[in-house]
Design an enzyme around this catalytic site. Sequence first.
Site, PDB file in Angstrom:
ATOM      1  N   GLU A   2     -38.401   3.124  -6.788  1.00 63.08           N
ATOM      2  CA  GLU A   2     -38.173   2.255  -7.941  1.00 63.08           C
ATOM      3  C   GLU A   2     -38.315   0.813  -7.472  1.00 63.08           C
ATOM      4  O   GLU A   2     -37.720   0.408  -6.480  1.00 63.08           O
ATOM      5  CB  GLU A   2     -36.801   2.497  -8.559  1.00 63.08           C
ATOM      6  CG  GLU A   2     -35.635   2.373  -7.598  1.00 63.08           C
ATOM      7  CD  GLU A   2     -34.285   2.512  -8.281  1.00 63.08           C
ATOM      8  OE1 GLU A   2     -34.230   2.607  -9.519  1.00 63.08           O
ATOM      9  OE2 GLU A   2     -33.265   2.507  -7.560  1.00 63.08           O
TER      10      GLU A   2
ATOM     11  N   ASP B  81     -44.631 -16.790 -13.206  1.00 61.67           N
ATOM     12  CA  ASP B  81     -44.605 -15.627 -12.330  1.00 61.67           C
ATOM     13  C   ASP B  81     -45.978 -15.564 -11.647  1.00 61.67           C
ATOM     14  O   ASP B  81     -46.962 -16.136 -12.123  1.00 61.67           O
ATOM     15  CB  ASP B  81     -44.320 -14.358 -13.120  1.00 61.67           C
ATOM     16  CG  ASP B  81     -43.663 -13.283 -12.258  1.00 61.67           C
ATOM     17  OD1 ASP B  81     -43.788 -13.351 -11.026  1.00 61.67           O
ATOM     18  OD2 ASP B  81     -43.032 -12.379 -12.822  1.00 61.67           O
TER      19      ASP B  81
END
Length: 880
Positions: A623, A281
Amino acid sequence: MRHVTAGIASAAAALAVFGALAWPGAARAQLPGAQLPAYQDSSRPAEARAADLVGRMTLEEKAYQVLNDAPAIPRLNIREYNWWNEGLHGVAAAGYATVFPQAIGLAATFDEPFVRQVAAHIGVEFRAKYLDARHRFGGSDWFEGLTVWSPNINIFRDPRWGRGQETYGEDPYLTARLGVAFVQGLQGDDPDYYLTIATPKHFAVHSGPEASRHRDDILPSPRDLADTYLPAFRAAVMEGGARSMMCAYNAVDGAPACASEPLLNHYLREAWNFDGFVVSDCGAVLDIYAPDRHAYVPTPEQAVAVAFTAGMDLICGGAEDGQAVVRAVRDGLLDEAVIDRALVRLFTARMQLGQFDEPSRVFPSITAADFDTAEGRDLAQTAAERGIVLLRNDGLLPLGDNPGRIAVIGPNADSIAALVGNYNGDPSQPVTILDGVRRRWPEVEVTYAEGVGLIDRSLEPVPGGVLCMDAACREPGVRMERFSDRNLEGAPVSTGRQDSVEQAWDGILRSDAVRYTAFLTAPEDGDYVFRYAADGGYRVFVDDAPVVDAWNVDWRPSIVAGTVRLRQGQTYRLRVEAFQRAARGHERLLWSPPSDPAGARAEAAAREADLVIFVGGLTAQLEGEELPLSTPGFSGGDRTSLDLPPPQQALLERLHATGTPVILVLVNGSALSINWADRNLPAILEAWYPGGQGGDAAARILAGDVNPSGRLPVTFYRSADDLPAFTDYSMAGRTYRYFDGPVLYPFGHGLSYTRFAYSDVQTSPGGIDADVAVEVSVVVANTGDRAGDEIVQLYVSRPDVEGAPLRALAGARRVSLAPGEQRRVAFTLDRRSLSTVDDLGVRRIVPGPIDLWLGGGQPGSDAPGLAGRLTVTTAATLPE
């Protein structure tokens, strides 16, 4: 290019050779008689070609090829390539593309073959974008390649996680089936080349909180690891054939996931026989050594050494990581053979994508124009129609052709952001829900009033009439100063007067900042809400006191507002400071006076209408991934409350009080505790982030042109207070598999405009041997007067096995039935479906009874269905 230009006698010959460098497979034709390097010989296996190529590189060249932004190596005919591309629900961040419903909306289809079809279309669009944006000699940039960092198959274990919208929900079985389908669709079934390479993520045990993900050490129980967190990854590799995997930010059992030998070697390579590549990542290697993160080792050199040695192959990072690789090898911390191993995996993938072969041989039927097509938009609309869930209906729906006057109200009614979610492309012909209502009922009077913002009152531009250059208001307007320094230090480089606090630009990305100053006269007493609608950071001051500070933002603009009390007729000093982060945009100062004129207009529209469609919920501005946001109900991209934001709830209650029927359409990526709405409103629709054509899909379902068939891939709880702490990764008390309290809407829930009935459950007779797959079937009938799709769900439970889930999905099948039609639907329960996991993490088939439920929802819900039972007579231990 020294090795090929020597001896070239003419400019024409030089051009021929340069052309050959673009696609190495062309070298045979361009240089007759030359010895063809093994890596350019397309008849050889991809791995052998890759090994030959890697063997020709210097250490410095190798070090930069293990970075996501890999540079060209002209002497070896290697074009530059950026491995980073996103495709959760369409080609992301690369301009116009088909935007499908966000992953959570695709999950709500419960339709594995259809999700594979969607992914296959996305794969074609990636190929088309790659052709369209490829450099003259074959290289490609960020978001324009063929290695797709999707799907996200983490388990949505807690509805407070902001990135849960990217997943297929809370269930390991459903996540595994849809993950396999998405991987297979993206990668294609061509015998010679992969359409794209899929990258399931984030491996492993990753689902928030966002604010602490770079330093969290997750300690899952062996049972939870094997039964909840790993099955989807196992399936993506062993069934889906995923060629890549992304390791997570968090640590697992003490080791950062990108330096975890148990994860990257034991499970992935040894137990699951994965032979693709692992990418970190982005910034995860930094996490390994940074003192404010994992601090697992103290230096960058040690970090790359432990990561590559554990099994990571590609760093999403910057040039400094390449330098660290060189130093790690030279200092003896990292064996160069380990880097060679990683590079062979990486270049094998590039060979399998056809990047070293003649373009005419690689998917010749796909052209640079095969994206953002009418076919794609039709498929996206179908996906939205299949995934929208009818949560509640007292008979008001469907509306038919003559619903009367409609008032469309709410912050997501006319919002493109509400269509696309996060990690999205740009729909060229977006249809908001307001657009969809108007298109479906062109002869009906449709009134629109936003009425309320997502988390504040609805805001409007501050009118120039209340702004003056001086306190006495001798001259209307606003003073604007532009600074060359983003921190507004030093003298302004320019000054001027404007009528209002706003600026617009097109095609200019500025590194400067602006300051607006004016005197504002309040038109009424009370609390005023201010926000600067910006494409960058901003601050608003009244009488030098900060009202809102959204300065420290990244590329995602903030929607945070602030409130200040003002007195009618009094004049205040106003100061707004801002900088931009986008190359084009329109910024302006917004406010809502105390009288809330937007809310009043919405209430009036409701009184004058026969029907209200309130479109509320969330967006990816609230979100999402590590958002720079802290406001009541939301923190860092996660949620601290499951309730509808209070301003939306307040307006919804005001609209209901008018007496006009109100339909609630939710647009969001996670569960909402809409308890009041469930008690008081006649109909509720969950639309998720429905994609570019979502407005047409929602309107067609409201009208009854499409019979709703979506099912919830997550549990809608009554309150966040019913859940364990967000930071607790134990599955006890979480998801429908382990939560035993009352819920608002259960996993698998979804209503229809018709009725279905179940009969005649059949199972394999007698005792079942642990080595034999079991067939279970049931007859499903449409007993209503409309055609519809039923999602037949098979659940298993082992109440006699300690620690087993209360219930677990083991099959789901979409079946289309005309009125009066019936069909037998069959499932095969394989060995893993019959198994449970013990407290040591060992998966076993345990002799004894297995309770079955086949129905339109889970057992214990209001959905129709029938029970059954199997008995397993022998035991077995299954592989990891």
